[in-house]
Write a protein that holds these residues in place. Structure first.
Motif, mmCIF file in Angstrom:
data_model
loop_
_atom_site.group_PDB
_atom_site.id
_atom_site.type_symbol
_atom_site.label_atom_id
_atom_site.label_comp_id
_atom_site.label_asym_id
_atom_site.label_seq_id
_atom_site.Cartn_x
_atom_site.Cartn_y
_atom_site.Cartn_z
ATOM 1 N N PRO A 17 3.887 1.663 -2.876
ATOM 2 C CA PRO A 17 3.314 1.814 -4.220
ATOM 3 C C PRO A 17 2.584 3.145 -4.405
ATOM 4 O O PRO A 17 2.659 3.760 -5.475
ATOM 5 C CB PRO A 17 2.342 0.631 -4.318
ATOM 6 N N ALA A 18 1.879 3.602 -3.363
ATOM 7 C CA ALA A 18 1.198 4.896 -3.446
ATOM 8 C C ALA A 18 2.224 6.025 -3.572
ATOM 9 O O ALA A 18 2.011 6.984 -4.334
ATOM 10 C CB ALA A 18 0.340 5.104 -2.205
ATOM 11 N N TYR A 19 3.329 5.926 -2.842
ATOM 12 C CA TYR A 19 4.400 6.930 -2.911
ATOM 13 C C TYR A 19 5.046 6.955 -4.296
ATOM 14 O O TYR A 19 5.387 8.025 -4.817
ATOM 15 C CB TYR A 19 5.449 6.613 -1.845
ATOM 16 N N GLU A 48 3.695 6.045 -7.176
ATOM 17 C CA GLU A 48 2.735 6.092 -8.280
ATOM 18 C C GLU A 48 3.062 7.174 -9.310
ATOM 19 O O GLU A 48 2.999 6.945 -10.516
ATOM 20 C CB GLU A 48 1.321 6.298 -7.726
ATOM 21 N N ARG A 49 3.433 8.356 -8.858
ATOM 22 C CA ARG A 49 3.699 9.467 -9.771
ATOM 23 C C ARG A 49 5.205 9.766 -9.893
ATOM 24 O O ARG A 49 5.593 10.840 -10.335
ATOM 25 C CB ARG A 49 2.971 10.731 -9.300
ATOM 26 N N ARG A 50 6.009 8.822 -9.487
ATOM 27 C CA ARG A 50 7.461 9.020 -9.529
ATOM 28 C C ARG A 50 8.118 8.041 -10.499
ATOM 29 O O ARG A 50 7.604 6.953 -10.755
ATOM 30 C CB ARG A 50 8.067 8.838 -8.129
ATOM 31 N N ASP A 53 7.149 -4.296 -10.613
ATOM 32 C CA ASP A 53 5.904 -4.820 -10.067
ATOM 33 C C ASP A 53 5.694 -6.303 -10.392
ATOM 34 O O ASP A 53 5.037 -7.022 -9.630
ATOM 35 C CB ASP A 53 4.715 -4.010 -10.585
ATOM 36 N N LYS A 60 10.056 -0.073 -9.263
ATOM 37 C CA LYS A 60 8.841 -0.350 -10.030
ATOM 38 C C LYS A 60 8.926 -1.670 -10.805
ATOM 39 O O LYS A 60 8.467 -1.767 -11.945
ATOM 40 C CB LYS A 60 8.520 0.816 -10.971
ATOM 41 N N LYS A 90 0.799 -1.223 0.000
ATOM 42 C CA LYS A 90 0.000 0.000 0.000
ATOM 43 C C LYS A 90 0.835 1.278 0.000
ATOM 44 O O LYS A 90 0.759 2.082 -0.925
ATOM 45 C CB LYS A 90 -0.934 -0.003 1.220
#
Length: 273
Positions: A49-51, A53-55, A132, A130, A46
């Motif tokens: 990945p949220a941190y 997301e835009r990087r 994933d 990333k 959580k």
């Protein structure tokens, strides 16, 4: 007579006290374990990945070289201390250590306990880079189960029951982190990691050896571990085997099939021309 009997009883009680090793209850162990696993899964599934997301993904080249180099050296150290123990007491250990002897065993469990927690950084680095596709159910389950194993082993029921398991697993980690370290050096070192697919084969052989050893260790030792712990370990390893086998088939056999299909298409194209 009464005084002599009292002295003997006191001596027996004193000797028994020396053999006692303070451990956590099952409730205390599982509470601490669930806290560790909860934080781990929350961070890698959580929060991180949220941190990210835009990087853009981090390369972490130098960090990975140092981390994997350390993991190789640390795993070699574990192989050494567990090989030394098996040399002294046999592959199937039957000594049932107590008191100071058990405390020495606990001292050598600690490095493995630390290693399984350090391994959780693998997932953190995958998220930051990333990668994933690397964070699969197999990856998360494997790390979580190994951490669970070491918590039960060290804090709840310390024993020399798993020395051979620690040796086999640490040897595999020498190879695994050597591969990761070479891969982190860059594409120009790709020729040195041709043996990547064989790592999974080594892991599959490891699981077969571990299950076999756990079965005979539990059967032949005069001090077997609790049944729930034994079956937890056996179930974990058997599950690992089938999950890794599925991964191997999907990753390498499917590639071989695609390669054969492509070769057939190329052959048809050449003939048509």
């Amino acid at each position: 007579m009464g005084a002599g009997y009292k002295i003997i009883v006191e001596d027996i009680i004193t000797e028994s006290a020396k053999d006692e090793i303070s451990t956590w209850t099952f409730s205390e162990t599982t509470t601490g374990l669930f806290m560790v696993l909860g934080i781990y899964l929350l961070v890698v599934v959580k929060l991180l990945p949220a941190y990210m997301e835009r990087r853009q993904p981090y390369k972490l080249t130098n960090v990975l070289i140092v981390y994997n180099g350390f993991q190789v050296a640390y795993s070699v150290y574990l192989v050494f201390i567990y090989a030394r123990y098996l040399f002294n007491f046999g592959i199937i250990t039957t000594r049932c250590p107590k008191g100071e002897a058990l405390q020495e065993v606990i001292t050598e469990i600690y490095p493995y306990f630390i290693a399984k927690h350090l391994d959780l950084l693998d997932t953190v680095f995958f998220v930051l880079r990333k990668k994933d596709n690397q964070i699969s159910f197999l990856h998360l389950y494997h790390h979580s189960a190994m951490v669970s194993w070491t918590w039960l082993h060290l804090l709840h029921h310390p024993t020399d029951h798993f020395v051979c398991v620690g040796l086999l697993n640490s040897f595999v980690h020498v190879l695994m982190y050597a591969y990761y370290g070479l891969a982190a050096l860059g594409p120009e070192y790709a020729k040195f990691v041709w043996w990547k697919k064989h790592l999974t084969k080594v892991q599959l052989v490891q699981f077969i050896l571990v299950v076999s050893h756990l079965y005979y260790q539990q059967k032949l030792t005069p001090c077997p571990i609790p049944a729930f712990f034994h079956y937890f370990c056996m179930t974990s390893i058997i599950t690992f085997f089938f999950l890794f086998m599925n991964f191997y088939c999907r990753s390498y056999r499917s590639r071989r099939t695609k390669k054969n299909i492509c070769e057939q298409k190329d052959d048809v194209t050449v003939k048509s021309e």
